[in-house]
Design an enzyme around this catalytic site. Sequence first.
Site, PDB file in Angstrom:
ATOM      1  N   SER A   1       0.825  -1.217   0.000  1.00  0.00           N
ATOM      2  CA  SER A   1       0.000   0.000   0.000  1.00  0.00           C
ATOM      3  C   SER A   1       0.860   1.269   0.000  1.00  0.00           C
ATOM      4  CB  SER A   1      -0.991   0.004   1.174  1.00  0.00           C
ATOM      5  OG  SER A   1      -0.333   0.200   2.395  1.00  0.00           O
TER       6      SER A   1
ATOM      7  N   HIS B   1       8.820   3.323   8.433  1.00  0.00           N
ATOM      8  CA  HIS B   1       8.660   2.500   9.634  1.00  0.00           C
ATOM      9  C   HIS B   1       7.473   3.036  10.454  1.00  0.00           C
ATOM     10  CE1 HIS B   1      10.006  -0.224  12.777  1.00  0.00           C
ATOM     11  NE2 HIS B   1       9.709   0.742  13.632  1.00  0.00           N
TER      12      HIS B   1
ATOM     13  N   ARG C   1      13.313  -7.598   4.566  1.00  0.00           N
ATOM     14  CA  ARG C   1      14.680  -8.129   4.577  1.00  0.00           C
ATOM     15  C   ARG C   1      15.622  -7.066   5.098  1.00  0.00           C
ATOM     16  NH1 ARG C   1      14.122 -12.869   3.927  1.00  0.00           N
ATOM     17  NH2 ARG C   1      13.306 -13.851   2.074  1.00  0.00           N
TER      18      ARG C   1
HETATM   19  C1  GRF Z   1       4.030  -0.509   6.785  1.00  0.00           C
HETATM   20  O1  GRF Z   1       3.411  -0.361   8.037  1.00  0.00           O
HETATM   21  C2  GRF Z   1       5.452  -0.024   6.827  1.00  0.00           C
HETATM   22  O2  GRF Z   1       5.645   1.054   7.704  1.00  0.00           O
HETATM   23  C3  GRF Z   1       6.183  -1.228   7.344  1.00  0.00           C
HETATM   24  O3  GRF Z   1       5.545  -2.329   6.764  1.00  0.00           O
HETATM   25  C4  GRF Z   1       4.205  -1.981   6.417  1.00  0.00           C
HETATM   26  C5  GRF Z   1       4.066  -2.225   4.947  1.00  0.00           C
HETATM   27  O4  GRF Z   1       2.751  -2.052   4.481  1.00  0.00           O
HETATM   28  N1  GRF Z   1       7.597  -1.145   7.041  1.00  0.00           N
HETATM   29  P1  GRF Z   1       2.478  -1.963   2.907  1.00  0.00           P
HETATM   30  O5  GRF Z   1       3.051  -3.240   2.296  1.00  0.00           O
HETATM   31  O6  GRF Z   1       3.151  -0.746   2.387  1.00  0.00           O
HETATM   32  O7  GRF Z   1       1.002  -1.909   2.767  1.00  0.00           O
END
Ligand code: GRF
Length: 195
Positions: free
Chosen positions: A16, A112, A94
């Site tokens: 997303s 993050h 990763r």
């Molecule tokens: C998000 O919460 C991002 O902050 C974290 O992993 C999640 C990924 O969600 N690193 P998406 O795949 O972008 O929907």
Amino acid sequence: MMERARIGILISGRGSNMIALADAVREGRVPNAQVAVVISDQAGAAGLAKAKERGIESQVIERRGRPRTEHDREVVDALRERNIDLVCLAGYMRVLSSEFIEAFRGRILNIHPSLLPSFPGLDAQKQAIEHGVKWTGCTVHFVDETLDGGRIIAQRVVPVSDDDTVESLSARILEQEHGLYAEAVTSVLSNSCKG
Ligand code: GRF
């Protein structure tokens, strides 16, 4: 006209943030940029279909039990072949090898779901709830050899309510993540923020 910066986005799942960033680029909210490729280390990542729907080139580079350095070398080669200027990790599950970091030093970003340096690593939203913090948020930072510890580019603050679950808090943070990545990439590309 100045050449558009070529962005490569790395995903492992839902994608997303990748879609939110790609849409922002397409709508001109990230000036002078283009998303040149999406790379996933998971063949079944839901984000791949979403990238395809939007006509964004994508590639699967599975780890297949290989050592990290070997897998990363293949990813770095794929990014170099496409002349990628900026690498955006978006739910890429990763840890990068030092060779990868060195190859794109100061040009790798990650998003993050906490206000770093609080709650690095996995399950950041769960950590926030367990600590009883009243405010958390999301962070876009440069990637270096530390775990979620590179220089911070942009953050947004999100309130935590007493009855929040990991799911409700994650959804509230995610909404902010989607605007934050485009903002952070814009400031990096305009050179107002350096790794
Ligand atoms: C998000 O919460 C991002 O902050 C974290 O992993 C999640 C990924 O969600 N690193 P998406 O795949 O972008 O929907």
